[in-house]
Structures are given as structure tokens and as C-alpha cells.
Scaffold this motif. Structure first.
Motif, short mmCIF file in Angstrom:
data_model
loop_
_atom_site.label_atom_id
_atom_site.label_comp_id
_atom_site.label_asym_id
_atom_site.label_seq_id
_atom_site.Cartn_x
_atom_site.Cartn_y
_atom_site.Cartn_z
N LYS A 82 1.19 -0.92 0.14
CA LYS A 82 -0.09 0.14 0.06
C LYS A 82 0.92 1.15 -0.15
CE LYS A 82 -4.02 2.57 1.83
NZ LYS A 82 -4.80 2.22 3.55
N HIS A 83 1.43 1.72 -1.35
CA HIS A 83 2.54 2.72 -1.64
C HIS A 83 1.50 4.08 -0.21
CE1 HIS A 83 3.88 -0.90 -3.25
NE2 HIS A 83 5.00 0.39 -4.12
N SER A 84 0.67 4.44 -0.67
CA SER A 84 0.48 5.24 -0.16
C SER A 84 1.41 5.60 1.14
CB SER A 84 -0.97 5.38 0.01
OG SER A 84 -1.54 4.38 0.65
N GLN A 85 1.44 4.39 1.98
CA GLN A 85 1.90 4.37 3.11
C GLN A 85 3.30 4.98 3.63
OE1 GLN A 85 1.00 0.25 4.63
NE2 GLN A 85 -0.63 0.96 5.84
N ILE A 86 4.02 4.80 2.11
CA ILE A 86 4.89 4.75 2.02
C ILE A 86 6.46 6.39 1.59
CG2 ILE A 86 6.31 3.03 2.26
CD1 ILE A 86 6.76 2.79 -0.77
N THR A 87 4.87 7.06 0.47
CA THR A 87 5.17 7.75 0.02
C THR A 87 3.83 8.56 -0.01
OG1 THR A 87 5.83 9.20 -2.33
CG2 THR A 87 4.34 7.93 -2.52
N ASP A 88 3.60 10.57 -0.01
CA ASP A 88 2.72 11.02 -0.48
C ASP A 88 2.73 11.31 -1.75
OD1 ASP A 88 4.90 12.81 -0.40
OD2 ASP A 88 3.58 13.62 1.49
N GLU A 89 3.58 10.73 -2.60
CA GLU A 89 2.74 11.54 -4.14
C GLU A 89 2.07 10.88 -4.60
OE1 GLU A 89 7.83 12.41 -5.55
OE2 GLU A 89 7.17 10.15 -5.56
N PRO A 90 1.45 11.26 -5.93
CA PRO A 90 0.37 10.60 -6.66
C PRO A 90 0.92 9.69 -7.13
CG PRO A 90 0.85 13.36 -7.18
CD PRO A 90 1.65 12.75 -6.09
N PRO A 91 0.30 8.52 -7.01
CA PRO A 91 0.71 7.66 -8.15
C PRO A 91 0.20 7.83 -9.33
CG PRO A 91 -1.69 6.54 -7.33
CD PRO A 91 -0.86 7.98 -6.24
N PRO A 92 0.74 7.30 -10.53
CA PRO A 92 0.01 7.07 -11.63
C PRO A 92 -1.14 6.43 -11.94
CG PRO A 92 2.33 5.72 -11.96
CD PRO A 92 1.87 5.83 -10.50
N GLU A 93 -1.92 6.59 -12.31
CA GLU A 93 -3.14 5.63 -13.32
C GLU A 93 -2.91 4.27 -12.70
OE1 GLU A 93 -6.74 5.68 -12.51
OE2 GLU A 93 -6.24 7.53 -12.09
N SER A 94 -2.33 3.71 -13.67
CA SER A 94 -2.21 2.59 -13.91
C SER A 94 -1.72 1.55 -12.22
CB SER A 94 -0.44 1.97 -14.50
OG SER A 94 0.66 2.38 -13.57
N HIS A 95 -1.36 2.48 -10.88
CA HIS A 95 -0.83 2.28 -9.96
C HIS A 95 -1.80 2.48 -8.97
CE1 HIS A 95 2.65 0.70 -11.78
NE2 HIS A 95 3.08 0.22 -11.04
N ARG A 96 -2.50 3.19 -8.89
CA ARG A 96 -3.49 4.04 -8.39
C ARG A 96 -4.50 3.20 -7.26
NH1 ARG A 96 -4.70 8.75 -7.39
NH2 ARG A 96 -4.19 9.62 -9.71
N LYS A 97 -5.14 1.79 -7.35
CA LYS A 97 -5.47 1.29 -7.04
C LYS A 97 -4.80 0.56 -5.65
CE LYS A 97 -8.57 -2.52 -6.61
NZ LYS A 97 -9.81 -3.76 -7.16
N MET A 98 -3.41 -0.48 -5.69
CA MET A 98 -2.32 -0.77 -5.43
C MET A 98 -2.62 0.30 -4.43
SD MET A 98 1.36 -2.11 -6.21
CE MET A 98 1.99 -0.81 -6.54
N ASN A 99 -2.48 1.86 -4.95
CA ASN A 99 -1.61 2.81 -4.05
C ASN A 99 -2.57 3.38 -2.28
OD1 ASN A 99 0.42 5.18 -3.36
ND2 ASN A 99 -1.08 5.79 -2.80
N ASP A 100 -3.74 3.35 -2.94
CA ASP A 100 -4.78 3.82 -2.53
C ASP A 100 -5.06 2.84 -1.53
OD1 ASP A 100 -3.99 6.21 -3.55
OD2 ASP A 100 -5.97 5.97 -4.52
N GLU A 101 -5.57 1.29 -1.75
CA GLU A 101 -6.60 0.45 -1.56
C GLU A 101 -5.33 -1.08 -0.65
OE1 GLU A 101 -9.61 -1.23 -4.06
OE2 GLU A 101 -9.79 1.13 -4.88
N GLY A 102 -4.34 -1.28 -1.59
CA GLY A 102 -3.22 -1.77 -1.40
C GLY A 102 -3.37 -3.22 -2.00
N ALA A 103 -2.91 -3.77 -2.10
CA ALA A 103 -2.62 -5.24 -2.81
C ALA A 103 -1.38 -6.43 -1.88
CB ALA A 103 -1.81 -5.30 -4.32
N LEU A 104 -2.65 -7.19 -1.77
CA LEU A 104 -1.77 -8.44 -1.28
C LEU A 104 -1.20 -9.80 -2.07
CD1 LEU A 104 -1.74 -9.71 2.16
CD2 LEU A 104 -3.24 -11.24 2.00
N MET A 105 0.34 -9.69 -1.43
CA MET A 105 0.93 -10.67 -2.55
C MET A 105 0.97 -11.55 -1.09
SD MET A 105 2.62 -8.78 -5.61
CE MET A 105 1.70 -7.46 -5.47
N SER A 106 1.88 -13.04 -1.09
CA SER A 106 2.66 -13.89 -0.28
C SER A 106 3.46 -14.91 -0.85
CB SER A 106 1.71 -14.38 0.14
OG SER A 106 0.97 -15.58 -0.70
N GLY A 107 4.26 -15.45 0.22
CA GLY A 107 5.39 -16.47 -0.01
C GLY A 107 5.40 -16.82 1.34
#
Length: 185
Positions: A63-88
Motif C-alpha cells: 500500500k504505497h500511500s503508506q510510504i509516499t505522499d506522491e500521487p501514483p500513476p493511474e496504473s498503480h492507483r488501486k494498489m497505492n490507495d487500497e493495497g494489494a496482498l501477495m504472499s510467500g
């Protein structure tokens, strides 16, 4: 974009593998905490729980809004604002010196990350190796991502204002594509 020094760039080790090295302020236990504790890791990379054992699960909640206050490109807006879960899966757990995990997700084949920490005087040498990157595009994307995230880790550990992320990302990815053009895959 602020010019990076040549030692900040990841180096291609072998087919589909890139390696980064950083000298960070210690102590080593503090750096380890920023790698393994979800709340601390979320300040420079991604959050999520880590089961502290080989064979344990690692969550990578971006959730990149936690690491930067810069606006994301539109292609990354959802991950930036809502987050994306991956695992391993944690494949190596040797506190506070070595952490490795298999990274699943992002619609790409699994890959492997290994991070080694070693005391270097009053600093900590971090060596991060990411292997099994299946395409040159993936390698450039991962390389630019680690480059930026490791810079943010350094900012967290030194107490500096976090550097830019989105404002640099595309140009840095293009630079890695150029630098890695002749890399084996």
C-alpha cells in the motif's frame, strides 16, 4: 530524478538474478526488525505478517500511500490507495543475519528473495538477491522497485525525509531496462 551512485544500482549476477548491497546504520537487530516486523516494513516496502520460522508464511501487503505522499500513476492507483496482498513462504530464518522467502503473486512466476545482514563496524551491510526473474521486463521492474525501496529503508533508519517514489519510478525502470539490456535470461 536525483542521480544515483553506481554502487546503489543492482547488479546482474546470473540469468534472472539481481543483487543489491547497502551500508545502513545499525545496530543489526534494528535493521532485522525493519525487515521482519510488518509495521516497520510497511514504512519502506510493504506490510504484512511474517511467521518467524523456515516454512512460515510471509504476507506482502503493498500500500504505497503508506510510504509516499506522491500521487501514483493511474496504473498503480488501486494498489497505492487500497493495497494489494501477495504472499510467500519463508525459506530461511536465521535472525538477525539471514532471511529468505519465495515470492508468489503479481501475475508472474514465483521468484526468490534472500537478504543477508552483517555487521560492518558501526554499520550493517545488507545484501539482497532476487532470483528467478523470468523476463527482462520483470527484472527491470523488480530492480527499480528494490532500488527505490532500499533507499526508503535507508531514510527510515537515518530519520531522513523519505525520498520520492512515484516521481522517480518510471525513469528508474527505464534506466534499468537500458542497463540490463544485455543481461542473460
Amino acid at each position: 530524478m536525483q542521480a544515483a551512485t553506481s554502487k546503489e544500482y543492482g547488479e546482474v549476477l546470473e540469468s534472472g538474478a539481481v543483487r543489491f548491497e547497502r551500508l545502513l546504520p545499525g545496530p543489526i537487530e534494528r535493521v532485522w526488525a525493519y525487515l521482519t516486523e510488518g509495521e516497520k516494513r510497511a514504512t519502506w516496502f510493504c506490510g504484512g505478517e511474517t511467521e518467524p520460522r523456515s516454512g512460515g508464511r510471509i504476507e506482502l501487503f503493498f500500500k504505497h500511500s503508506q510510504i509516499t505522499d506522491e500521487p501514483p500513476p493511474e496504473s498503480h492507483r488501486k494498489m497505492n490507495d487500497e493495497g494489494a496482498l501477495m504472499s510467500g513462504t519463508v525459506t530461511l530464518w536465521e535472525p538477525p543475519h539471514r532471511l529468505a522467502f519465495n515470492w508468489q503473486g503479481m501475475g508472474d512466476p514465483d521468484s526468490d528473495v534472500e537478504i543477508e545482514l552483517a555487521q560492518a563496524g558501526d554499520k550493517v551491510r545488507l545484501v539482497l538477491t532476487h532470483r528467478r526473474l523470468a523476463t527482462k521486463s520483470r527484472m527491470a521492474n523488480v530492480s527499480s522497485g528494490w532500488h527505490l525501496h532500499l533507499g526508503l529503508l535507508e531514510d527510515q533508519l537515518t530519520g531522513a525525509k523519505p525520498r520520492g517514489f512515484w516521481s522517480i519510478h518510471d525513469a528508474l525502470k527505464a534506466e534499468y531496462e537500458d542497463r540490463q539490456r544485455d543481461a542473460p535470461l
